[in-house]
Write a protein that holds these residues in place. Structure first.
Motif, PDB file in Angstrom:
ATOM      1  N   SER A  46      28.687 -10.107  -2.828  1.00  0.00           N
ATOM      2  CA  SER A  46      29.340  -9.506  -4.082  1.00  0.00           C
ATOM      3  C   SER A  46      28.783  -8.063  -4.463  1.00  0.00           C
ATOM      4  O   SER A  46      27.725  -8.134  -5.511  1.00  0.00           O
ATOM      5  N   PRO A  47      28.742  -7.021  -3.493  1.00  0.00           N
ATOM      6  CA  PRO A  47      28.340  -5.884  -3.917  1.00  0.00           C
ATOM      7  C   PRO A  47      28.776  -5.184  -5.127  1.00  0.00           C
ATOM      8  O   PRO A  47      28.007  -4.559  -5.780  1.00  0.00           O
ATOM      9  N   ASP A  48      29.725  -5.740  -5.838  1.00  0.00           N
ATOM     10  CA  ASP A  48      30.290  -5.182  -7.194  1.00  0.00           C
ATOM     11  C   ASP A  48      29.100  -5.456  -7.964  1.00  0.00           C
ATOM     12  O   ASP A  48      28.792  -4.941  -9.050  1.00  0.00           O
ATOM     13  N   ARG A  49      28.635  -7.114  -8.060  1.00  0.00           N
ATOM     14  CA  ARG A  49      27.742  -7.481  -8.890  1.00  0.00           C
ATOM     15  C   ARG A  49      26.171  -6.661  -8.681  1.00  0.00           C
ATOM     16  O   ARG A  49      25.680  -6.280  -9.571  1.00  0.00           O
ATOM     17  N   TRP A  50      26.153  -6.218  -7.509  1.00  0.00           N
ATOM     18  CA  TRP A  50      24.703  -5.618  -7.200  1.00  0.00           C
ATOM     19  C   TRP A  50      24.924  -4.287  -7.924  1.00  0.00           C
ATOM     20  O   TRP A  50      23.932  -3.718  -8.429  1.00  0.00           O
ATOM     21  N   LEU A  51      26.057  -3.678  -7.537  1.00  0.00           N
ATOM     22  CA  LEU A  51      26.139  -2.186  -8.470  1.00  0.00           C
ATOM     23  C   LEU A  51      26.128  -2.348 -10.020  1.00  0.00           C
ATOM     24  O   LEU A  51      25.681  -1.418 -10.637  1.00  0.00           O
ATOM     25  N   GLU A  52      26.652  -3.387 -10.340  1.00  0.00           N
ATOM     26  CA  GLU A  52      26.784  -3.616 -11.912  1.00  0.00           C
ATOM     27  C   GLU A  52      25.466  -3.506 -12.577  1.00  0.00           C
ATOM     28  O   GLU A  52      24.909  -3.094 -13.523  1.00  0.00           O
ATOM     29  N   LYS A  53      24.553  -4.488 -11.640  1.00  0.00           N
ATOM     30  CA  LYS A  53      23.068  -4.838 -11.945  1.00  0.00           C
ATOM     31  C   LYS A  53      22.262  -3.330 -12.177  1.00  0.00           C
ATOM     32  O   LYS A  53      21.566  -3.063 -12.807  1.00  0.00           O
ATOM     33  N   ALA A  54      22.606  -2.467 -11.003  1.00  0.00           N
ATOM     34  CA  ALA A  54      21.899  -1.492 -10.718  1.00  0.00           C
ATOM     35  C   ALA A  54      22.238  -0.416 -12.094  1.00  0.00           C
ATOM     36  O   ALA A  54      21.511   0.370 -12.512  1.00  0.00           O
ATOM     37  N   ARG A  55      23.553  -0.388 -12.130  1.00  0.00           N
ATOM     38  CA  ARG A  55      24.157   0.463 -13.459  1.00  0.00           C
ATOM     39  C   ARG A  55      23.385   0.036 -14.772  1.00  0.00           C
ATOM     40  O   ARG A  55      22.982   0.885 -15.581  1.00  0.00           O
ATOM     41  N   THR A  87       1.010  -1.193   0.010  1.00  0.00           N
ATOM     42  CA  THR A  87       0.172  -0.042   0.028  1.00  0.00           C
ATOM     43  C   THR A  87       0.697   1.368   0.061  1.00  0.00           C
ATOM     44  O   THR A  87       0.110   2.377  -0.037  1.00  0.00           O
ATOM     45  N   ARG A  88       2.366   1.050   0.270  1.00  0.00           N
ATOM     46  CA  ARG A  88       3.063   2.165   0.244  1.00  0.00           C
ATOM     47  C   ARG A  88       3.810   2.642  -1.168  1.00  0.00           C
ATOM     48  O   ARG A  88       4.340   3.788  -1.131  1.00  0.00           O
ATOM     49  N   VAL A  89       3.832   1.821  -1.924  1.00  0.00           N
ATOM     50  CA  VAL A  89       4.695   2.041  -3.240  1.00  0.00           C
ATOM     51  C   VAL A  89       3.810   1.626  -4.471  1.00  0.00           C
ATOM     52  O   VAL A  89       2.889   0.818  -4.488  1.00  0.00           O
ATOM     53  N   ASP A  90       4.321   2.012  -5.644  1.00  0.00           N
ATOM     54  CA  ASP A  90       3.586   1.612  -6.783  1.00  0.00           C
ATOM     55  C   ASP A  90       3.945   0.366  -7.105  1.00  0.00           C
ATOM     56  O   ASP A  90       2.765  -0.279  -7.775  1.00  0.00           O
ATOM     57  N   ARG A  91       4.910  -0.088  -7.167  1.00  0.00           N
ATOM     58  CA  ARG A  91       5.175  -1.607  -7.470  1.00  0.00           C
ATOM     59  C   ARG A  91       6.118  -2.239  -6.527  1.00  0.00           C
ATOM     60  O   ARG A  91       7.108  -1.662  -6.190  1.00  0.00           O
ATOM     61  N   VAL A  92       5.814  -3.510  -6.304  1.00  0.00           N
ATOM     62  CA  VAL A  92       6.707  -4.265  -5.334  1.00  0.00           C
ATOM     63  C   VAL A  92       7.273  -5.598  -6.258  1.00  0.00           C
ATOM     64  O   VAL A  92       6.581  -6.383  -6.981  1.00  0.00           O
ATOM     65  N   TRP A  93       8.550  -5.550  -6.194  1.00  0.00           N
ATOM     66  CA  TRP A  93       9.390  -6.683  -6.853  1.00  0.00           C
ATOM     67  C   TRP A  93      10.016  -7.588  -5.749  1.00  0.00           C
ATOM     68  O   TRP A  93      10.976  -7.400  -5.186  1.00  0.00           O
ATOM     69  N   GLN A  94       9.323  -8.776  -5.806  1.00  0.00           N
ATOM     70  CA  GLN A  94       9.660  -9.662  -4.520  1.00  0.00           C
ATOM     71  C   GLN A  94      10.871 -10.681  -5.086  1.00  0.00           C
ATOM     72  O   GLN A  94      10.568 -11.463  -6.132  1.00  0.00           O
ATOM     73  N   GLY A  95      11.725 -10.810  -4.581  1.00  0.00           N
ATOM     74  CA  GLY A  95      12.644 -12.089  -4.789  1.00  0.00           C
ATOM     75  C   GLY A  95      14.313 -11.298  -4.725  1.00  0.00           C
ATOM     76  O   GLY A  95      14.434 -10.549  -4.306  1.00  0.00           O
ATOM     77  N   ASP A  96      15.094 -12.442  -5.535  1.00  0.00           N
ATOM     78  CA  ASP A  96      16.484 -11.951  -5.725  1.00  0.00           C
ATOM     79  C   ASP A  96      16.613 -10.966  -6.628  1.00  0.00           C
ATOM     80  O   ASP A  96      16.406 -11.116  -7.561  1.00  0.00           O
ATOM     81  N   PHE A  97      17.293  -9.860  -6.116  1.00  0.00           N
ATOM     82  CA  PHE A  97      17.619  -8.688  -7.171  1.00  0.00           C
ATOM     83  C   PHE A  97      18.272  -8.911  -8.329  1.00  0.00           C
ATOM     84  O   PHE A  97      17.975  -8.680  -9.288  1.00  0.00           O
ATOM     85  N   LEU A  98      19.166  -9.775  -8.189  1.00  0.00           N
ATOM     86  CA  LEU A  98      20.153 -10.096  -9.265  1.00  0.00           C
ATOM     87  C   LEU A  98      19.524 -10.869 -10.147  1.00  0.00           C
ATOM     88  O   LEU A  98      19.831 -11.021 -11.531  1.00  0.00           O
ATOM     89  N   ALA A  99      18.487 -11.653  -9.765  1.00  0.00           N
ATOM     90  CA  ALA A  99      17.920 -12.547 -10.626  1.00  0.00           C
ATOM     91  C   ALA A  99      16.298 -12.124 -11.439  1.00  0.00           C
ATOM     92  O   ALA A  99      16.021 -12.510 -12.247  1.00  0.00           O
ATOM     93  N   THR A 100      16.227 -10.966 -11.081  1.00  0.00           N
ATOM     94  CA  THR A 100      14.946 -10.242 -11.377  1.00  0.00           C
ATOM     95  C   THR A 100      15.006  -9.294 -12.581  1.00  0.00           C
ATOM     96  O   THR A 100      15.982  -8.615 -12.821  1.00  0.00           O
ATOM     97  N   ASP A 101      14.004  -9.688 -13.662  1.00  0.00           N
ATOM     98  CA  ASP A 101      14.098  -9.099 -14.891  1.00  0.00           C
ATOM     99  C   ASP A 101      13.165  -8.003 -14.854  1.00  0.00           C
ATOM    100  O   ASP A 101      11.953  -8.243 -14.807  1.00  0.00           O
ATOM    101  N   PHE A 102      13.632  -6.695 -14.527  1.00  0.00           N
ATOM    102  CA  PHE A 102      12.824  -5.581 -14.378  1.00  0.00           C
ATOM    103  C   PHE A 102      12.188  -5.101 -15.675  1.00  0.00           C
ATOM    104  O   PHE A 102      10.995  -4.561 -15.635  1.00  0.00           O
ATOM    105  N   GLY A 103      12.831  -5.456 -16.880  1.00  0.00           N
ATOM    106  CA  GLY A 103      12.202  -5.036 -17.956  1.00  0.00           C
ATOM    107  C   GLY A 103      11.978  -3.408 -18.259  1.00  0.00           C
ATOM    108  O   GLY A 103      11.202  -3.190 -19.142  1.00  0.00           O
ATOM    109  N   ARG A 104      12.664  -2.642 -17.543  1.00  0.00           N
ATOM    110  CA  ARG A 104      12.633  -1.242 -17.745  1.00  0.00           C
ATOM    111  C   ARG A 104      13.668  -0.647 -16.989  1.00  0.00           C
ATOM    112  O   ARG A 104      14.564  -1.318 -16.282  1.00  0.00           O
TER     113      ARG A 104
END
Length: 375
Positions: free
Chosen positions: A260-269, A227-244
């Protein structure tokens, strides 16, 4: 040492909660070794009302001395159990409240950042001669009394001298308002990774009116955030296909929990829209409170903070800079969260000038970072 006959936790066990909250309750139960502990899930409301519900459900004897706790994700300072029992015996018709960091007028004011500091603060607090009177609307984390006092018409409320508790229960509910000023100017959409129950994103929405997305692994937090956000993506961040893509991806005290924080930053990038930015809050393991603990031979894991039980990686300012460099990012802004060392912390006095100390780095509890993709 005489202890309360029973401890009643007025909530369900933390077994289905996050690892941090489960750890908090495990440590609490360990500190209550030898005392019967009962869990009773009670309806919302103040602790007195919930204590009455629990006492009726458990059919507790009127003369029993019971310590009632709001939930299991709190820690009691050393000697609190003993002081609770002594107070209840001396005040048979009273309701004894255990103070916490929300109480105004404590001298000294709460100043601890680690378990060692918590224990030291409790010792100093126990010497306080005049305790404040509880405000009428103050809701304690814990109260002790004889069961009969719960419904006694003349029962009075008072803080138990020397009693103190720390609350970890809001671990997933932090608004992080201090991060709002760090948002990039262009931010029509944001993905907050590991953002708990979405309280920070609710603040972002109120301030900027942007589209808010939450990436969170914990299922219970995702349900609460709906109820607080527009969309929730539940699961593993690295494995999620956000499609946008997003204008901003945020990691608020998250990267240190990853292998592996470097992998998380590379995904965010890879998720950034052109001109987008990555917003981070990262604790500083070089803070004076950690150094003081080490000098005292201590490293104690806790449910939250620099010593959080789920931290897998530890950073200083230079470590953060190397992490960003390796992920193809540059630091646009890095602001220290200054929690200065007390006057007694003078490690340089024993070193004879053999080591150059960075006092600014030792005063930084964390760093707020805004990074962008290298051109």
């Amino acid at each position: 040492m005489t202890l309360p006959a029973t401890v009643v936790i007025c909530a369900a066990p933390q077994s289905g909660a996050s690892e941090e909250l489960v750890f908090a309750e495990q440590e609490l139960l360990g500190s209550l070794s030898g005392i019967p502990v009962r869990h009773v899930e009670t309806a919302g409301g103040d602790l007195l009302g919930r204590a009455r519900q629990a006492a009726a459900t458990l059919e507790l004897a009127a003369e029993q001395t019971v310590l009632f706790l709001t939930h299991g994700a709190l820690w009691l300072a050393p000697e609190t159990l003993a002081t609770c029992q002594a107070w209840a015996q001396a005040t048979p018709h009273g309701l004894g409240l255990v103070a916490d960091s929300r109480v105004a007028g404590l001298q000294p004011a709460p100043d601890y950042l680690t378990l060692r500091g918590f224990e030291d603060y409790a010792r100093r607090l126990s010497a306080m001669s005049a305790w404040p009177t509880p405000e009428a609307d103050f809701q304690p984390l814990a109260l002790v009394c004889r069961v009969a006092a719960l419904n006694h018409p003349d029962a009075s409320r008072a803080f138990i001298p020397g009693g103190f508790a720390h609350d970890f229960g809001a671990y997933h509910q932090l608004e992080r308002r201090e991060m709002l000023a760090c948002l990039p100017e262009q931010c029509d959409s944001i993905l907050d990774v590991g953002g708990g129950e979405g309280y920070f994103l609710a603040q972002v929405k109120a301030l900027r009116g942007c589209e808010t997305h939450l990436a969170e692994y914990a299922e219970h937090a995702c349900r609460a955030a709906q109820t607080r956000v527009d969309r929730v993506w539940q699961g593993d961040f690295l494995a999620t296909d956000f499609g946008r893509g997003f204008d901003c991806v945020s990691f608020l005290d998250v990267l240190e929990h990853t292998t592996s924080p470097d992998r998380w930053l590379e995904k965010a990038r890879s998720l950034l829209n052109p001109g987008g930015a990555i917003l981070m809050s990262i604790p500083n393991v070089g803070h004076w409170s950690v150094i003081a603990d080490l000098l005292a031979g201590r490293w104690d894991y806790v449910p939250a903070g620099i010593h959080c039980i789920t931290h897998l990686r530890f950073f200083t300012r230079s470590g953060i800079e190397k992490l960003l460099e390796g992920a193809g990012l540059y630091c646009e802004k890095m602001d220290p969260v200054v929690v200065p060392a007390p006057d007694w912390f003078r490690p340089e006095l024993g070193m004879g000038g053999a080591l150059a100390l960075d006092r600014d780095a030792m005063n930084a509890y964390a760093y707020h970072v805004l990074a962008r993709v290298k051109p």
